[in-house]
Scaffold this motif. Structure first.
Motif, PDB file in Angstrom:
ATOM      1  N   SER A 171       0.834  -1.203   0.000  1.00  8.90           N
ATOM      2  CA  SER A 171       0.000   0.000   0.000  1.00  8.90           C
ATOM      3  C   SER A 171       0.869   1.252   0.000  1.00  8.90           C
ATOM      4  O   SER A 171       0.547   2.251  -0.647  1.00  8.90           O
ATOM      5  CB  SER A 171      -0.963  -0.002   1.183  1.00  8.90           C
ATOM      6  N   GLU A 172       1.997   1.219   0.674  1.00 12.32           N
ATOM      7  CA  GLU A 172       2.921   2.360   0.689  1.00 12.32           C
ATOM      8  C   GLU A 172       3.482   2.622  -0.711  1.00 12.32           C
ATOM      9  O   GLU A 172       3.534   3.758  -1.167  1.00 12.32           O
ATOM     10  CB  GLU A 172       4.064   2.101   1.680  1.00 12.32           C
ATOM     11  N   GLN A 173       3.893   1.573  -1.407  1.00 13.90           N
ATOM     12  CA  GLN A 173       4.408   1.723  -2.767  1.00 13.90           C
ATOM     13  C   GLN A 173       3.332   2.243  -3.712  1.00 13.90           C
ATOM     14  O   GLN A 173       3.605   3.081  -4.576  1.00 13.90           O
ATOM     15  CB  GLN A 173       4.946   0.379  -3.272  1.00 13.90           C
ATOM     16  N   ALA A 174       2.096   1.768  -3.550  1.00 12.48           N
ATOM     17  CA  ALA A 174       0.993   2.226  -4.403  1.00 12.48           C
ATOM     18  C   ALA A 174       0.746   3.722  -4.197  1.00 12.48           C
ATOM     19  O   ALA A 174       0.540   4.458  -5.172  1.00 12.48           O
ATOM     20  CB  ALA A 174      -0.268   1.428  -4.106  1.00 12.48           C
ATOM     21  N   LEU A 175       0.772   4.183  -2.962  1.00 18.23           N
ATOM     22  CA  LEU A 175       0.600   5.616  -2.693  1.00 18.23           C
ATOM     23  C   LEU A 175       1.678   6.432  -3.399  1.00 18.23           C
ATOM     24  O   LEU A 175       1.395   7.466  -3.998  1.00 18.23           O
ATOM     25  CB  LEU A 175       0.648   5.892  -1.188  1.00 18.23           C
ATOM     26  N   GLN A 176       2.915   5.961  -3.337  1.00 13.37           N
ATOM     27  CA  GLN A 176       4.024   6.669  -3.981  1.00 13.37           C
ATOM     28  C   GLN A 176       3.881   6.644  -5.501  1.00 13.37           C
ATOM     29  O   GLN A 176       4.060   7.668  -6.166  1.00 13.37           O
ATOM     30  CB  GLN A 176       5.353   6.068  -3.553  1.00 13.37           C
ATOM     31  N   LEU A 177       3.559   5.479  -6.074  1.00  7.84           N
ATOM     32  CA  LEU A 177       3.419   5.356  -7.528  1.00  7.84           C
ATOM     33  C   LEU A 177       2.341   6.283  -8.081  1.00  7.84           C
ATOM     34  O   LEU A 177       2.487   6.841  -9.166  1.00  7.84           O
ATOM     35  CB  LEU A 177       3.061   3.918  -7.908  1.00  7.84           C
ATOM     36  N   LEU A 178       1.269   6.420  -7.338  1.00  6.79           N
ATOM     37  CA  LEU A 178       0.136   7.214  -7.801  1.00  6.79           C
ATOM     38  C   LEU A 178       0.153   8.641  -7.258  1.00  6.79           C
ATOM     39  O   LEU A 178      -0.782   9.401  -7.491  1.00  6.79           O
ATOM     40  CB  LEU A 178      -1.175   6.521  -7.410  1.00  6.79           C
ATOM     41  N   SER A 179       1.229   8.994  -6.563  1.00  4.67           N
ATOM     42  CA  SER A 179       1.349  10.333  -5.955  1.00  4.67           C
ATOM     43  C   SER A 179       0.121  10.683  -5.123  1.00  4.67           C
ATOM     44  O   SER A 179      -0.377  11.804  -5.158  1.00  4.67           O
ATOM     45  CB  SER A 179       1.572  11.399  -7.030  1.00  4.67           C
TER      46      SER A 179
END
Length: 82
Positions: free
Chosen positions: A64-72
């Motif tokens: 979920s942390e990586q998804a937040l970063q990928l999608l800004s």
């Protein structure tokens, strides 16, 4: 090649579209609110199917942390990191 883009997959159990999105560098979003396919799968079944499609093409599922970063995307207040 697509720029990183998020797609809603209405029937991840029929993984053809999901695999096409993954092959082109897109991101998947799955869940019961998005499902419009045949049957009545559980949310868990949809996530398992999406995970299998992603891993089957040699990729890993984002945390979920990586998804937040990928999608800004901003983190909601009070939500802890993975």
């Amino acid at each position: 090649m697509l720029k990183p883009t998020s797609f809603t997959v209405f029937d991840v159990l029929d993984a053809g579209f999901a695999q096409a999105v993954i092959r082109r560098g897109g991101h998947l979003r799955v869940g019961l609110e998005d499902f419009h396919g045949v049957g009545t799968p559980t949310n868990e079944e949809l996530v398992v199917a999406a995970t299998a499609a992603i891993r089957g093409l040699g990729h890993e599922v984002a945390t979920s942390e990586q998804a937040l970063q990928l999608l800004s995307a901003p983190r909601r207040r009070g939500v802890k990191k993975d």
